[in-house]
Write an enzyme that holds these catalytic residues in place. Sequence first.
Site, short mmCIF file in Angstrom:
data_model
loop_
_atom_site.label_atom_id
_atom_site.label_comp_id
_atom_site.label_asym_id
_atom_site.label_seq_id
_atom_site.Cartn_x
_atom_site.Cartn_y
_atom_site.Cartn_z
N LYS A 295 0.82 -1.21 0.00
CA LYS A 295 0.00 0.00 0.00
C LYS A 295 0.85 1.27 0.00
O LYS A 295 0.55 2.23 -0.70
CB LYS A 295 -0.94 0.01 1.21
N ARG B 189 -1.21 -9.71 13.15
CA ARG B 189 -1.71 -8.56 12.40
C ARG B 189 -2.49 -9.02 11.17
O ARG B 189 -3.54 -8.46 10.83
CB ARG B 189 -0.54 -7.67 11.97
N ARG C 86 10.88 -1.04 13.03
CA ARG C 86 9.59 -1.26 13.67
C ARG C 86 9.55 -2.65 14.31
O ARG C 86 9.73 -3.65 13.65
CB ARG C 86 8.46 -1.13 12.65
N ARG D 119 11.37 -6.27 5.60
CA ARG D 119 11.24 -4.83 5.89
C ARG D 119 11.71 -4.52 7.30
O ARG D 119 12.28 -3.45 7.56
CB ARG D 119 9.77 -4.41 5.72
N ARG E 69 -10.49 0.39 8.82
CA ARG E 69 -10.13 -1.00 9.06
C ARG E 69 -11.29 -1.85 9.55
O ARG E 69 -11.15 -3.06 9.67
CB ARG E 69 -8.98 -1.07 10.08
#
Length: 207
Positions: A14, A146, A134, A128, A89
């Site tokens: 995204k 998630r 993160r 990533r 969401r």
Amino acid sequence: MLNIVLFGPPGAGKGTQSQKLIARYNLVHLSTGDLLRAQIAQGTELGLRAKKLMDEGLLVPDEVVIGMINSALNDNKQAAGFIFDGFPRTVPQAESLDALLAQHDTKVSCMVALEVAEEELVTRLLERGKTSGRPDDQNEEKIRKRVTVYNTETAQVAGYYAQQQKFHALNGIGAIDSIFAQICGIIDQHQPATSESSRQATDEVKA
């Protein structure tokens, strides 16, 4: 005004597509994740609350997210449109967004969902996590949680927009430019007043 909901599980691409769409259609990017991380970096009370939830792979309360979106709309009254990245969401959030946009005399134009298999998502996010810093990108258990949250709660939003004939799903695996061209084709269907220059630019990408 052109308002796009870009949808998909964590790691679907995204963020990458958002940046390309912003440049193409001159949109304001509204990523709740980015807004929340900015609050975390500033060490605000909201940021501390959000960090605890995000580290656990959980969603931030609706009233907090809606409040941030409203502030962003107020701060960008002259915008050509917005791209909502990672929001709404849940169905209640989608309903709240519709109500909020109506107050600003606009509405969601379309929703584009990038579909990617779970194992590919896990691989992408762990990769990533090596550079993002993160913590929720560095733990496979949290990543799968998630994705589960997305599948059990967030994916229901697709049905909400499908009822409005605004939902479109695309395969999120492939060349970035190819996926981008497909997204542009969908957006242009929902934007009858697309300028000639934008049409030409989109045609160039498809070519």
